[in-house]
Design a protein around this motif. Structure first.
Motif, PDB file in Angstrom:
ATOM      1  N   PHE A  63       0.821  -1.221   0.000  1.00  0.00           N
ATOM      2  CA  PHE A  63       0.000   0.000   0.000  1.00  0.00           C
ATOM      3  C   PHE A  63       0.852   1.267   0.000  1.00  0.00           C
ATOM      4  N   GLU A  84       2.466  -3.520  -8.113  1.00  0.00           N
ATOM      5  CA  GLU A  84       1.779  -4.353  -7.122  1.00  0.00           C
ATOM      6  C   GLU A  84       0.773  -5.253  -7.837  1.00  0.00           C
ATOM      7  N   ASP A  86      -1.647  -6.798  -6.236  1.00  0.00           N
ATOM      8  CA  ASP A  86      -2.944  -6.664  -5.553  1.00  0.00           C
ATOM      9  C   ASP A  86      -3.498  -5.258  -5.821  1.00  0.00           C
ATOM     10  N   GLU A  87      -4.563  -5.205  -6.611  1.00  0.00           N
ATOM     11  CA  GLU A  87      -5.095  -3.912  -7.053  1.00  0.00           C
ATOM     12  C   GLU A  87      -5.586  -3.059  -5.879  1.00  0.00           C
ATOM     13  N   ASP A  88      -6.156  -3.725  -4.886  1.00  0.00           N
ATOM     14  CA  ASP A  88      -6.675  -3.004  -3.733  1.00  0.00           C
ATOM     15  C   ASP A  88      -5.530  -2.298  -2.969  1.00  0.00           C
ATOM     16  N   GLU A  89      -4.416  -3.012  -2.799  1.00  0.00           N
ATOM     17  CA  GLU A  89      -3.248  -2.406  -2.138  1.00  0.00           C
ATOM     18  C   GLU A  89      -2.789  -1.160  -2.916  1.00  0.00           C
ATOM     19  N   ASP A  91      -4.497   0.743  -4.942  1.00  0.00           N
ATOM     20  CA  ASP A  91      -5.453   1.848  -4.788  1.00  0.00           C
ATOM     21  C   ASP A  91      -5.205   2.589  -3.473  1.00  0.00           C
ATOM     22  N   GLN A  92      -4.898   1.806  -2.437  1.00  0.00           N
ATOM     23  CA  GLN A  92      -4.609   2.457  -1.147  1.00  0.00           C
ATOM     24  C   GLN A  92      -3.344   3.300  -1.245  1.00  0.00           C
ATOM     25  N   HIS A 110      -0.343  -1.664 -11.892  1.00  0.00           N
ATOM     26  CA  HIS A 110      -0.941  -2.901 -11.399  1.00  0.00           C
ATOM     27  C   HIS A 110      -0.457  -4.067 -12.247  1.00  0.00           C
TER      28      HIS A 110
END
Ligand SMILES: C[S@@+](CC[C@H](N)C(=O)[O-])C[C@H]1O[C@@H](n2cnc3c(N)ncnc32)[C@H](O)[C@@H]1O
Length: 221
Positions: A63, A84, A86-89, A91-92, A110
């Motif tokens: 993140f 990264e 992990d797309e969510d990481e 975005d954070q 990503h």
């Protein structure tokens, strides 16, 4: 790896953090996320300052904690590429960089860092290798030609691993002499392969820096 007093001093005498970085540290504590940690963050900022880094590439950004430590040293005309899977990481990371006022110097990619790096020509002043230990050698191979003379490749988690199973510096010392034990399931063999690769590369000079879980810092000479 240090006495408690040295640990505290490394933390209290490093550069000031801002509230975004403090929040990232709180998130890592809460979620048990394996960031590089405060000491290594400060060491990375130092490497970025000493190399006068304009261009930073990171393999494995989570993140954005490690990249955020380097952001002030890169300056508004510089660029940090975060990668990264992990797309969510990611975005954070973007949200933290926007809040801290550093989004202008960051590119958020990503995907697999090894695929992303193929799309960049370099030269990089600083590369952080912090994705999967088993793919550290592959990461180094992918960036080595793109590292500027005087630039550095920094690999994290090389002296200690808190994985399951992990390893301690004594295990690495023994394994560098005798090879890793046959039944070893830790990342020891990958770290040894990485060390041999960078150590044997005539274009790089590698030094071990015992902060956090340990760094190999390889300077392109
Ligand atoms: C140990 S964490 C470190 C994150 C970051 N450097 C920090 O200090 O906060 C490693 C991260 O690399 C990511 N990762 C693993 N393999 C990857 C790959 N091949 N490409 C990009 N990211 C990867 C993981 O999802 C994880 O978020």
């Amino acid at each position: 790896m240090h006495t408690d007093a040295v640990d505290r001093l490394l933390s209290t005498t490093s550069p000031e953090t801002d509230e975004v970085l403090d929040e990232m540290e709180a998130q890592a504590d809460r979620e048990g996320f394996p960031t590089i940690g405060h000491e290594v963050g400060a060491a990375l900022r130092l490497c970025a300052r000493l190399t006068d880094a304009d261009s930073v590439f990171e393999l494995g950004s989570g993140f954005g904690y490690s990249a955020y430590w380097m952001a002030p040293a890169v300056g508004p005309d510089g660029e940090i590429v975060l990668t990264e899977v992990d797309e969510d990481e990611l975005d954070q990371a973007r949200a933290y960089f926007e809040r801290g006022g550093y989004a202008d110097r960051a590119v958020f990619e990503h995907g697999d860092a090894l695929d992303v790096v193929a799309e960049y020509d370099g030269p990089f002043d600083l590369v952080l290798v912090d994705h999967q230990n088993e793919r550290y050698v592959e990461g180094f191979e992918a960036v080595r030609e793109k590292v500027a003379p005087g630039g550095v490749v920094v690999a994290d988690n090389v002296l200690h691993s808190s994985g399951d199973p992990g390893f301690e510096p004594e295990d690495l010392e023994r394994a560098l002499e005798d090879g890793p034990p046959e039944d070893d399931e830790s990342s020891l063999a990958s770290i040894i392969d990485y060390y041999r690769r960078v150590h044997d590369d005539p274009d790089f000079e590698t030094t071990t820096v015992p902060v956090g879980e340990g760094l190999f810092v390889s300077v392109r000479v």
